[in-house]
Design a protein around this motif. Structure first.
Motif, PDB file in Angstrom:
ATOM      1  N   ILE A 157       0.871  -1.183   0.000  1.00 24.39           N
ATOM      2  CA  ILE A 157       0.000   0.000   0.000  1.00 24.39           C
ATOM      3  C   ILE A 157       0.907   1.231   0.000  1.00 24.39           C
ATOM      4  CG2 ILE A 157      -1.741   1.319   1.236  1.00 24.39           C
ATOM      5  CD1 ILE A 157      -2.722  -1.282   2.480  1.00 24.39           C
ATOM      6  N   THR A 158       0.695   2.134  -0.979  1.00 26.04           N
ATOM      7  CA  THR A 158       1.509   3.345  -1.056  1.00 26.04           C
ATOM      8  C   THR A 158       0.710   4.521  -0.474  1.00 26.04           C
ATOM      9  OG1 THR A 158       0.637   3.751  -3.277  1.00 26.04           O
ATOM     10  CG2 THR A 158       2.694   2.501  -3.107  1.00 26.04           C
ATOM     11  N   PRO A 159       1.391   5.594  -0.086  1.00 25.35           N
ATOM     12  CA  PRO A 159       0.691   6.723   0.558  1.00 25.35           C
ATOM     13  C   PRO A 159      -0.437   7.328  -0.284  1.00 25.35           C
ATOM     14  CG  PRO A 159       3.046   6.899   0.882  1.00 25.35           C
ATOM     15  CD  PRO A 159       2.839   5.757  -0.084  1.00 25.35           C
ATOM     16  N   ASP A 160      -0.330   7.204  -1.612  1.00 22.34           N
ATOM     17  CA  ASP A 160      -1.373   7.792  -2.471  1.00 22.34           C
ATOM     18  C   ASP A 160      -2.518   6.811  -2.746  1.00 22.34           C
ATOM     19  OD1 ASP A 160       0.109   7.219  -5.762  1.00 22.34           O
ATOM     20  OD2 ASP A 160       0.285   6.103  -3.875  1.00 22.34           O
ATOM     21  N   ASP A 161      -2.458   5.636  -2.160  1.00 27.36           N
ATOM     22  CA  ASP A 161      -3.537   4.663  -2.380  1.00 27.36           C
ATOM     23  C   ASP A 161      -4.839   5.119  -1.728  1.00 27.36           C
ATOM     24  OD1 ASP A 161      -3.075   2.410  -4.072  1.00 27.36           O
ATOM     25  OD2 ASP A 161      -1.592   1.666  -2.635  1.00 27.36           O
ATOM     26  N   THR A 162      -5.942   4.858  -2.412  1.00 32.24           N
ATOM     27  CA  THR A 162      -7.292   5.082  -1.877  1.00 32.24           C
ATOM     28  C   THR A 162      -7.977   3.728  -1.759  1.00 32.24           C
ATOM     29  OG1 THR A 162      -8.290   5.223  -4.071  1.00 32.24           O
ATOM     30  CG2 THR A 162      -7.413   7.287  -3.132  1.00 32.24           C
ATOM     31  N   PRO A 163      -9.154   3.648  -1.104  1.00 28.26           N
ATOM     32  CA  PRO A 163      -9.855   2.354  -1.095  1.00 28.26           C
ATOM     33  C   PRO A 163     -10.105   1.819  -2.512  1.00 28.26           C
ATOM     34  CG  PRO A 163     -10.801   3.809   0.552  1.00 28.26           C
ATOM     35  CD  PRO A 163      -9.818   4.642  -0.236  1.00 28.26           C
ATOM     36  N   GLU A 164     -10.315   2.746  -3.449  1.00 25.63           N
ATOM     37  CA  GLU A 164     -10.594   2.331  -4.836  1.00 25.63           C
ATOM     38  C   GLU A 164      -9.338   1.757  -5.510  1.00 25.63           C
ATOM     39  OE1 GLU A 164     -13.635   4.609  -3.228  1.00 25.63           O
ATOM     40  OE2 GLU A 164     -11.531   5.271  -3.485  1.00 25.63           O
ATOM     41  N   THR A 165      -8.195   2.422  -5.308  1.00 25.63           N
ATOM     42  CA  THR A 165      -6.973   1.907  -5.946  1.00 25.63           C
ATOM     43  C   THR A 165      -6.516   0.630  -5.264  1.00 25.63           C
ATOM     44  OG1 THR A 165      -5.539   3.299  -4.543  1.00 25.63           O
ATOM     45  CG2 THR A 165      -6.241   4.212  -6.680  1.00 25.63           C
ATOM     46  N   LEU A 166      -6.755   0.532  -3.967  1.00 23.90           N
ATOM     47  CA  LEU A 166      -6.427  -0.712  -3.259  1.00 23.90           C
ATOM     48  C   LEU A 166      -7.319  -1.851  -3.749  1.00 23.90           C
ATOM     49  CD1 LEU A 166      -4.940  -2.382  -1.189  1.00 23.90           C
ATOM     50  CD2 LEU A 166      -6.467  -1.456   0.574  1.00 23.90           C
ATOM     51  N   ALA A 167      -8.584  -1.544  -3.985  1.00 28.63           N
ATOM     52  CA  ALA A 167      -9.502  -2.582  -4.492  1.00 28.63           C
ATOM     53  C   ALA A 167      -9.001  -3.146  -5.813  1.00 28.63           C
ATOM     54  CB  ALA A 167     -10.908  -2.006  -4.640  1.00 28.63           C
ATOM     55  N   GLN A 168      -8.441  -2.258  -6.652  1.00 28.51           N
ATOM     56  CA  GLN A 168      -7.912  -2.724  -7.946  1.00 28.51           C
ATOM     57  C   GLN A 168      -6.735  -3.669  -7.744  1.00 28.51           C
ATOM     58  OE1 GLN A 168      -6.999   0.992  -9.914  1.00 28.51           O
ATOM     59  NE2 GLN A 168      -9.124   1.347 -10.547  1.00 28.51           N
ATOM     60  N   LYS A 169      -5.858  -3.338  -6.785  1.00 26.22           N
ATOM     61  CA  LYS A 169      -4.713  -4.208  -6.496  1.00 26.22           C
ATOM     62  C   LYS A 169      -5.190  -5.570  -5.961  1.00 26.22           C
ATOM     63  CE  LYS A 169      -1.409  -0.500  -5.384  1.00 26.22           C
ATOM     64  NZ  LYS A 169      -0.544   0.085  -4.308  1.00 26.22           N
ATOM     65  N   ILE A 170      -6.199  -5.513  -5.098  1.00 26.28           N
ATOM     66  CA  ILE A 170      -6.727  -6.750  -4.501  1.00 26.28           C
ATOM     67  C   ILE A 170      -7.401  -7.622  -5.558  1.00 26.28           C
ATOM     68  CG2 ILE A 170      -8.435  -7.684  -2.887  1.00 26.28           C
ATOM     69  CD1 ILE A 170      -5.945  -6.559  -1.491  1.00 26.28           C
ATOM     70  N   HIS A 171      -8.184  -6.994  -6.423  1.00 27.31           N
ATOM     71  CA  HIS A 171      -8.832  -7.759  -7.502  1.00 27.31           C
ATOM     72  C   HIS A 171      -7.791  -8.444  -8.375  1.00 27.31           C
ATOM     73  CE1 HIS A 171     -13.095  -7.350  -7.091  1.00 27.31           C
ATOM     74  NE2 HIS A 171     -13.116  -6.047  -7.204  1.00 27.31           N
ATOM     75  N   ALA A 172      -6.679  -7.742  -8.647  1.00 23.44           N
ATOM     76  CA  ALA A 172      -5.618  -8.330  -9.477  1.00 23.44           C
ATOM     77  C   ALA A 172      -5.050  -9.579  -8.795  1.00 23.44           C
ATOM     78  CB  ALA A 172      -4.524  -7.302  -9.739  1.00 23.44           C
ATOM     79  N   LEU A 173      -4.840  -9.510  -7.475  1.00 18.90           N
ATOM     80  CA  LEU A 173      -4.357 -10.689  -6.745  1.00 18.90           C
ATOM     81  C   LEU A 173      -5.377 -11.819  -6.787  1.00 18.90           C
ATOM     82  CD1 LEU A 173      -2.767  -9.207  -3.475  1.00 18.90           C
ATOM     83  CD2 LEU A 173      -1.565 -10.235  -5.424  1.00 18.90           C
ATOM     84  N   GLU A 174      -6.654 -11.473  -6.588  1.00 19.05           N
ATOM     85  CA  GLU A 174      -7.728 -12.483  -6.589  1.00 19.05           C
ATOM     86  C   GLU A 174      -7.770 -13.219  -7.921  1.00 19.05           C
ATOM     87  OE1 GLU A 174     -11.034  -9.936  -5.652  1.00 19.05           O
ATOM     88  OE2 GLU A 174     -10.863 -10.401  -3.515  1.00 19.05           O
ATOM     89  N   HIS A 175      -7.756 -12.443  -8.997  1.00 12.10           N
ATOM     90  CA  HIS A 175      -7.880 -13.043 -10.327  1.00 12.10           C
ATOM     91  C   HIS A 175      -6.659 -13.883 -10.674  1.00 12.10           C
ATOM     92  CE1 HIS A 175     -10.783  -9.499 -11.380  1.00 12.10           C
ATOM     93  NE2 HIS A 175     -11.306 -10.349 -10.521  1.00 12.10           N
TER      94      HIS A 175
END
Ligand SMILES: Nc1nc2c(c(=O)[nH]1)N[C@@H](CN(C=O)c1ccc(C(=O)N[C@@H](CCC(=O)O)C(=O)O)cc1)CN2
Ligand SMILES: NCC(=O)N[C@@H]1O[C@H](COP(=O)([O-])[O-])[C@@H](O)[C@H]1O
Length: 191
Positions: A157-175
């Motif tokens: 998680i980087t300082p500029d991350d938002t819940p939305e950008t984190l969700a994108q990272k999480i979805h990428a891991l899930e997929h």
């Protein structure tokens, strides 16, 4: 053939990746999509993929037979929860004990339990100024997010991350991981 039901309440991006993964599989078939939200995106995916659907309602799910008979009628022997937002009741857990897995969009045991789903999870992780998050794939028991862990993967998680950008990272891991891990779990039951 091991027939699998995917339970989902939302857009169904994980369901689509799982369907893609098992499309030509020799011994596993995605045979049913179970959903509790009329109009959910996962129902459009099921229609496109010609997979039967079961739209469930609260009374029968929680106080009736938990749809165990309907699942057995479809010859289902394994259940994958992919963004399903109701608690699986004890009768269904018992009927499929050790044969239900779930993906949680955080590193359990933190950020789990009632109320911890979707954006609520990512917002809590960001609010807590965590330096990393990730996914947990686990067995399902009678409690939320309590069953034994099968697999975890992390993301920074980087300082500029938002819940939305984190969700994108999480979805990428899930997929990237859920379809393969689900296959490993299902096939080890067969052996
Ligand atoms: N018996 C179990 N059922 C479910 C589990 C589980 O581990 N054991 N995992 C959940 C998925 N999940 C987290 O991974 C989760 C989903 C939803 C909730 C939640 O708080 N739901 C709300 C209702 C939301 C709605 O109806 O839109 C609630 O219960 O009040 C927490 C965790 C799937 N089932
Ligand atoms: N606690 C449960 C939970 O939050 N599950 C999450 O719902 C999303 C469903 O996305 P999808 O419908 O695009 O697969 C996924 O990110 C999954 O981890």
């Amino acid at each position: 053939m091991i027939k699998v039901a995917i339970f989902a309440s939302g857009a169904g991006s994980n369901a689509q990746k799982i369907i893609d993964h098992f499309r030509e599989h020799s011994s596993v078939k995605i045979s049913l999509i179970v959903c509790n939200k009329p109009g959910a995106g996962v129902l459009q995916i099921a229609e496109k993929e010609n997979i039967p659907t079961l739209l469930i309602e609260k009374e029968q799910f929680f106080r009736g037979d938990n749809y165990v008979h309907a699942l057995k009628a479809h010859d289902i022997s394994f259940i994958i929860l992919a963004g399903f937002l109701w608690k699986i009741p004890g009768g269904l857990v018992e009927a499929f004990r050790g044969h239900i897995i779930n993906i949680h969009p955080a590193l359990l045991p933190k950020y789990g339990g009632k109320g911890m789903y979707g954006q609520f999870v990512h917002a809590a992780v960001i609010e807590a100024a965590e330096k990393e998050s990730g996914i947990t794939i686990h067995y399902v028991d009678e409690q939320y997010d309590h069953g034994s862990t099968i697999f975890q993967a992390t993301c920074e998680i980087t300082p500029d991350d938002t819940p939305e950008t984190l969700a994108q990272k999480i979805h990428a891991l899930e997929h990237a991981h859920f379809p393969r891990v689900a296959e490993e779990v299902i096939l080890q039951l067969k052996s």
